[in-house]
Write a protein that holds these residues in place. Structure first.
Motif, PDB file in Angstrom:
ATOM      1  N   GLU A  96      44.927  40.368  46.716  1.00  0.00           N
ATOM      2  CA  GLU A  96      45.736  40.414  45.487  1.00  0.00           C
ATOM      3  C   GLU A  96      45.147  39.467  44.456  1.00  0.00           C
ATOM      4  O   GLU A  96      44.759  38.350  44.790  1.00  0.00           O
ATOM      5  CB  GLU A  96      47.177  39.992  45.791  1.00  0.00           C
ATOM      6  CG  GLU A  96      48.029  41.145  46.272  1.00  0.00           C
ATOM      7  CD  GLU A  96      49.466  40.701  46.525  1.00  0.00           C
ATOM      8  OE1 GLU A  96      50.002  39.932  45.714  1.00  0.00           O
ATOM      9  OE2 GLU A  96      50.020  41.129  47.550  1.00  0.00           O
ATOM     10  N   GLY A  97      45.085  39.932  43.214  1.00  0.00           N
ATOM     11  CA  GLY A  97      44.579  39.090  42.134  1.00  0.00           C
ATOM     12  C   GLY A  97      43.107  39.306  41.822  1.00  0.00           C
ATOM     13  O   GLY A  97      42.618  38.879  40.774  1.00  0.00           O
ATOM     14  N   ASP A  98      42.354  40.016  42.714  1.00  0.00           N
ATOM     15  CA  ASP A  98      40.931  40.262  42.433  1.00  0.00           C
ATOM     16  C   ASP A  98      40.785  41.200  41.228  1.00  0.00           C
ATOM     17  O   ASP A  98      41.504  42.204  41.115  1.00  0.00           O
ATOM     18  CB  ASP A  98      40.244  40.911  43.646  1.00  0.00           C
ATOM     19  CG  ASP A  98      39.900  39.916  44.736  1.00  0.00           C
ATOM     20  OD1 ASP A  98      39.942  38.693  44.469  1.00  0.00           O
ATOM     21  OD2 ASP A  98      39.592  40.365  45.855  1.00  0.00           O
ATOM     22  N   GLU A  99      39.813  40.883  40.379  1.00  0.00           N
ATOM     23  CA  GLU A  99      39.481  41.760  39.250  1.00  0.00           C
ATOM     24  C   GLU A  99      38.366  42.698  39.709  1.00  0.00           C
ATOM     25  O   GLU A  99      37.314  42.228  40.155  1.00  0.00           O
ATOM     26  CB  GLU A  99      39.006  40.934  38.057  1.00  0.00           C
ATOM     27  CG  GLU A  99      40.084  39.998  37.531  1.00  0.00           C
ATOM     28  CD  GLU A  99      39.632  39.222  36.305  1.00  0.00           C
ATOM     29  OE1 GLU A  99      40.495  38.842  35.521  1.00  0.00           O
ATOM     30  OE2 GLU A  99      38.409  39.001  36.145  1.00  0.00           O
ATOM     31  N   VAL A 100      38.603  43.999  39.625  1.00  0.00           N
ATOM     32  CA  VAL A 100      37.667  44.974  40.202  1.00  0.00           C
ATOM     33  C   VAL A 100      37.331  46.059  39.188  1.00  0.00           C
ATOM     34  O   VAL A 100      37.994  46.209  38.156  1.00  0.00           O
ATOM     35  CB  VAL A 100      38.282  45.637  41.464  1.00  0.00           C
ATOM     36  CG1 VAL A 100      38.439  44.622  42.586  1.00  0.00           C
ATOM     37  CG2 VAL A 100      39.616  46.305  41.150  1.00  0.00           C
ATOM     38  N   TYR A 101      36.260  46.818  39.521  1.00  0.00           N
ATOM     39  CA  TYR A 101      35.924  48.006  38.737  1.00  0.00           C
ATOM     40  C   TYR A 101      35.386  49.071  39.673  1.00  0.00           C
ATOM     41  O   TYR A 101      34.955  48.767  40.796  1.00  0.00           O
ATOM     42  CB  TYR A 101      34.984  47.679  37.574  1.00  0.00           C
ATOM     43  CG  TYR A 101      33.531  47.342  37.872  1.00  0.00           C
ATOM     44  CD1 TYR A 101      33.155  46.494  38.914  1.00  0.00           C
ATOM     45  CD2 TYR A 101      32.514  47.848  37.062  1.00  0.00           C
ATOM     46  CE1 TYR A 101      31.812  46.179  39.138  1.00  0.00           C
ATOM     47  CE2 TYR A 101      31.178  47.536  37.275  1.00  0.00           C
ATOM     48  CZ  TYR A 101      30.836  46.708  38.323  1.00  0.00           C
ATOM     49  OH  TYR A 101      29.516  46.397  38.550  1.00  0.00           O
ATOM     50  N   GLY A 102      35.437  50.339  39.220  1.00  0.00           N
ATOM     51  CA  GLY A 102      34.925  51.400  40.083  1.00  0.00           C
ATOM     52  C   GLY A 102      35.249  52.788  39.548  1.00  0.00           C
ATOM     53  O   GLY A 102      36.037  52.957  38.603  1.00  0.00           O
ATOM     54  N   LEU A 140      31.066  55.443  36.681  1.00  0.00           N
ATOM     55  CA  LEU A 140      30.587  56.808  36.921  1.00  0.00           C
ATOM     56  C   LEU A 140      29.219  57.041  36.275  1.00  0.00           C
ATOM     57  O   LEU A 140      28.299  57.563  36.903  1.00  0.00           O
ATOM     58  CB  LEU A 140      31.623  57.825  36.420  1.00  0.00           C
ATOM     59  CG  LEU A 140      31.347  59.277  36.819  1.00  0.00           C
ATOM     60  CD1 LEU A 140      32.651  60.067  36.920  1.00  0.00           C
ATOM     61  CD2 LEU A 140      30.383  59.994  35.901  1.00  0.00           C
ATOM     62  N   ALA A 141      29.082  56.642  35.020  1.00  0.00           N
ATOM     63  CA  ALA A 141      27.826  56.928  34.302  1.00  0.00           C
ATOM     64  C   ALA A 141      26.665  56.117  34.871  1.00  0.00           C
ATOM     65  O   ALA A 141      25.563  56.651  35.073  1.00  0.00           O
ATOM     66  CB  ALA A 141      28.001  56.648  32.813  1.00  0.00           C
TER      67      ALA A 141
END
Ligand code: NDP
Length: 313
Positions: free
Chosen positions: A87-93, A137-138
């Motif tokens: 909890e609290g992690d900043e993520v991308y995907g 994605l890109a």
């Protein structure tokens, strides 16, 4: 009863301007291998509106759908089998590991979405949520295409559509990660300076010249706009042509659909953190969450520069 959230939803296939509506829907439950993410920013892709028009109907989840593949946000709940994130992690995907494996019913154009941990990575520390959401994605498509083509240090590359979402990453990754000695690209007149500013050595104005008629030939040609088989005319003997917009192609061309993996994104993260590769955001955005239809209208013109981002959500 589940908590409600705002999300863009379509209940039937069609043009987004007619079928996509901002609604209140339940926050999705998570499975043991998923995290729940508070989405801060999302990016649009042509795959969203193509899916909306039923291009992937046979592989798709049941309607209704929330569109959106790309996100950046914060983990707010963790499934029992999740090991990498807390909890609290900043993520991308990109939340869909691959279209042939199926497309998630509840996408990223929502305040919250449930995502498998295997497609996520920690957000590059120096980037905003908007910048991070523009990448997955890109950039993964650019990376996978160059890997599959086995672009080697010192080789030459031509990419069509260098100003677009995928093309702008192909230019940068080819130069900064794969070590191409020369990168050429095509763009319309007003975008020639942009593609040069992100590393293209040669910018060919496709409104004035046919690139495939030029004498120079390339080790790898990456078609980021759907220009096969012209691209085949621009490749050297023994070279490869990467195609991402059509799927019936013959050697030396090959086509693929990307696979989204957190570990592939993790390989790119240091290049974003060092500033060697930069997210390119379309100057008309970021668009407010309430303006998603305007953002899709711009994407569908096919004239976007880099990525169209929705934020804050
Ligand atoms: P974008 O909408 O970002 O591409 C827009 C860009 O394309 C604009 O900058 C435009 O520049 C440029 N462009 C359009 N026509 C031409 C042309 N004739 N010559 C040169 N540039 C041109 O799209 P994406 O980059 O996100 O995606 C590209 C394609 O790849 C789409 O069809 C998408 O569905 C597909 N795709 C496939 C994937 C896969 O896994 N197989 C994954 C990702 C994308 P200008 O205004 O100068 O013309």
């Amino acid at each position: 009863m589940a908590q409600l959230q705002k999300a863009w939803v379509y209940k039937e296939y069609g043009n987004f301007q007619e079928v996509l509506k901002l609604e209140e829907i339940p926050v999705p439950d998570i499975t043991p291998d998923e995290v729940l993410i508070k989405v801060h920013a999302a990016a649009l892709n042509p795959a969203d509106w193509k899916r909306g028009l039923a291009y992937f109907k046979d592989l798709d989840s049941p309607l209704p759908h929330v569109p959106g593949f790309d996100l950046a946000g914060v983990v707010v709940k963790v499934g029992s089998q999740v090991h990498k994130f807390k909890e609290g992690d900043e993520v991308y995907g990109d939340i869909n590991s691959s279209i042939p494996e199926g497309i998630k019913q509840w996408g990223t154009l929502a305040q919250y979405t449930a995502v498998e941990e295997k497609v996520l990575a920690l957000k590059p520390k120096n980037l905003t949520y908007e910048e991070a959401a523009s990448i997955p994605l890109a950039a993964l498509t650019a990376q996978e295409g160059l890997e599959r083509a086995d672009l080697k240090k010192g080789q030459t590359l031509l990419v069509t559509g260098g100003a677009g979402g995928v093309g702008s990453f192909v230019i940068q990754l080819a130069k900064e990660i794969f070590g191409a000695s020369l990168v050429s690209t095509t763009a319309s007149t007003k975008k020639l300076d942009i593609v040069k500013s992100i590393g293209a050595d040669v910018a060919i104005d496709y409104t004035k010249e046919n690139y495939e008629e030029r004498p120079e030939k390339y080790d790898v040609v990456y078609d980021a706009i759907g220009d096969y088989p012209k691209c085949v005319k621009a490749v050297k003997d023994g070279g490869k042509v990467v195609v991402i917009s059509v799927f019936e192609v013959d050697p030396p061309a090959f086509a693929f659909l990307l696979t989204s993996k957190g570990e592939s994104l993790e390989k790119l993260t240091p290049y974003f953190e060092s500033g060697k590769v930069k997210p390119i955001l379309d100057p008309s955005g970021p668009y407010k969450f309430s303006d998603v239809l305007q953002a899709f209208a711009h994407l569908e013109t096919g004239r976007a520069i880099g990525k169209i981002v929705i934020s804050p959500i």
